[in-house]
Design a protein around this motif. Structure first.
Motif, PDB file in Angstrom:
ATOM      1  N   LYS A  75       0.864  -1.183   0.000  1.00  9.98           N
ATOM      2  CA  LYS A  75       0.000   0.000   0.000  1.00  9.98           C
ATOM      3  C   LYS A  75       0.902   1.236   0.000  1.00  9.98           C
ATOM      4  O   LYS A  75       1.798   1.355   0.831  1.00  9.98           O
ATOM      5  N   GLN A 341       0.028  -3.353  -8.229  1.00  9.83           N
ATOM      6  CA  GLN A 341      -0.028  -2.488  -7.055  1.00  9.83           C
ATOM      7  C   GLN A 341      -0.052  -1.015  -7.476  1.00  9.83           C
ATOM      8  O   GLN A 341       0.254  -0.690  -8.629  1.00  9.83           O
ATOM      9  N   THR A 369      -4.754  -3.241  -2.046  1.00 13.53           N
ATOM     10  CA  THR A 369      -3.563  -3.632  -2.772  1.00 13.53           C
ATOM     11  C   THR A 369      -3.627  -5.134  -2.996  1.00 13.53           C
ATOM     12  O   THR A 369      -4.630  -5.769  -2.654  1.00 13.53           O
TER      13      THR A 369
END
Length: 373
Positions: A75, A341, A369
């Motif tokens: 993240k 991501q 994510t």
């Protein structure tokens, strides 16, 4: 959301007895006692559950690269409008040391730090970067890594390079040589991004003419450090189709995602003309277009074996909060569903994800994510 609690009031009724007035001898009677009513318990209110959103995408494990590295981004959030301002603080609040432990505690793994090195470097050879500015960058990067975060050092807002890349090449290479020397002993969780959003004269057809010399300068002191490159057309998703990669085993591709632009930038006065407000996101058409864009990235991965990531995505802060939340949730879930991501724009300044009270959790709770980093 905050709930209003209604508290019921119990009313007690007092009963009174009346005597018989017949005019004869009064008849005494034994008074009857009135039982005390049992009070009614106030019911415990049931909390209203926090609303949640669902999206037609399910995150999967991060893709595995067969060519080049795949960054364990997790993240990620951009430190927007801070060190890429003409001077830190010109475009919002400065970076604080306490930001990085806060970001880590918020579940983030990576920070992308846009930096305007060109605004603090000489314009004549040897193009020396101001030592005080470089020390500030060093301090910020070290503080972030000490907090357990990965760091992307991104050369941002080098507008002269976009307009005159040939004339700026020596300066571009020299700045990267200085940056690389400064961070030659940084942990391998620090990554370099050569140039943010190439555009104008810089195109996919000529980018390697400028990327390769800068990359060679970096490799003088950082042989295996991951280096990130984006394509022309401001690194939009379509740029992946023709993006050429250097002959280097440690280079990672990136792209940016602000589609549909008329939604994400509505009301943004830094765009000329300013896109009109009132555009919404979440229609069947919006999701169909998003899914089509996923196919573009899947095709790129199938063709090249490389795993790109989204370096920026987001929606302008003046857009209604529920719509911003839908957008951040939909985009992050969508790309995570194909193993990609992403890094949200941005932390506290414009497109902000944190305000004076803390994280704007209506948004950050929806950011997804991949299931592995």
């Amino acid at each position: 959301m905050r709930n209003e609690l209604l508290r019921p009031l119990a009313a007690l009724l007092l009963l009174a007895g009346c005597g018989d007035g017949s005019g004869g001898t009064p008849v005494s009677s034994t008074p009857t006692s009135t039982p005390t009513p049992t009070p009614t318990a106030t019911p415990t209110p049931t909390p209203t559950p926090t609303p949640t959103q669902s999206f037609p995408y399910t995150p999967i494990a991060a893709l595995t690269a067969s060519v080049g590295p795949r960054l364990p981004l997790g993240k990620c959030v951009n430190m927007g409008n801070q060190l890429e301002a003409p001077n830190e603080g010109d475009l919002g609040r400065k970076i604080a040391d306490s930001d990085f432990p806060f970001i880590k505690a918020g579940g983030f793994d990576t920070v992308r730090i846009p930096i305007r090195f060109s605004g603090h470097a000489a314009t004549t050879a040897p193009y020396t970067i101001d030592s005080a500015f470089m020390s500030r960058v060093q301090h910020v990067v070290t503080t972030a890594t000490n907090a357990g975060l990965n760091v992307i050092i991104d050369m941002h807002h080098y507008d002269e390079m976009n307009d005159d890349p040939t004339g700026q090449l020596d300066r571009f290479v020299s700045m990267w040589r200085q940056i690389a020397t400064t961070f030659r002993n940084a942990p391998d969780t620090v990554w370099f991004e050569l140039l943010n959003e190439p555009k104008n004269v810089l195109t996919n057809s000529n980018l390697l003419n400028f990327y390769n010399p800068a990359l060679s300068a970096i490799r003088e002191t950082n042989v295996t450090r991951s280096v990130i490159i984006g394509g022309g057309l401001t690194s939009n998703i379509q740029s992946l189709a023709t993006l050429k990669m250097p002959n280097d085993p440690y280079v990672v591709p990136t792209f940016h995602y602000y589609d549909p632009f008329e939604f994400t930038h509505q009301g943004a006065t830094f765009i000329t003309p300013t896109p009109p407000v009132g555009v919404t996101f979440g229609s069947d058409t919006d999701y169909a277009n998003l899914s089509a864009d996923l196919n573009l990235v899947t095709d790129y991965y199938t063709r090249t074996g490389r795993v790109p990531f989204i370096g920026e995505y987001g929606a302008y802060e003046d857009i209604p909060l529920d719509q911003r939340a839908t957008y951040y949730g939909a985009v992050s879930h969508a790309f995570a569903s194909i193993g990609i991501q992403s890094c949200a724009w941005s932390y506290v300044n414009t497109f902000q994800l944190r305000d004076s009270s803390g994280w704007i959790t209506e948004i950050t709770d929806l950011i997804a994510t991949t299931t592995t980093k």
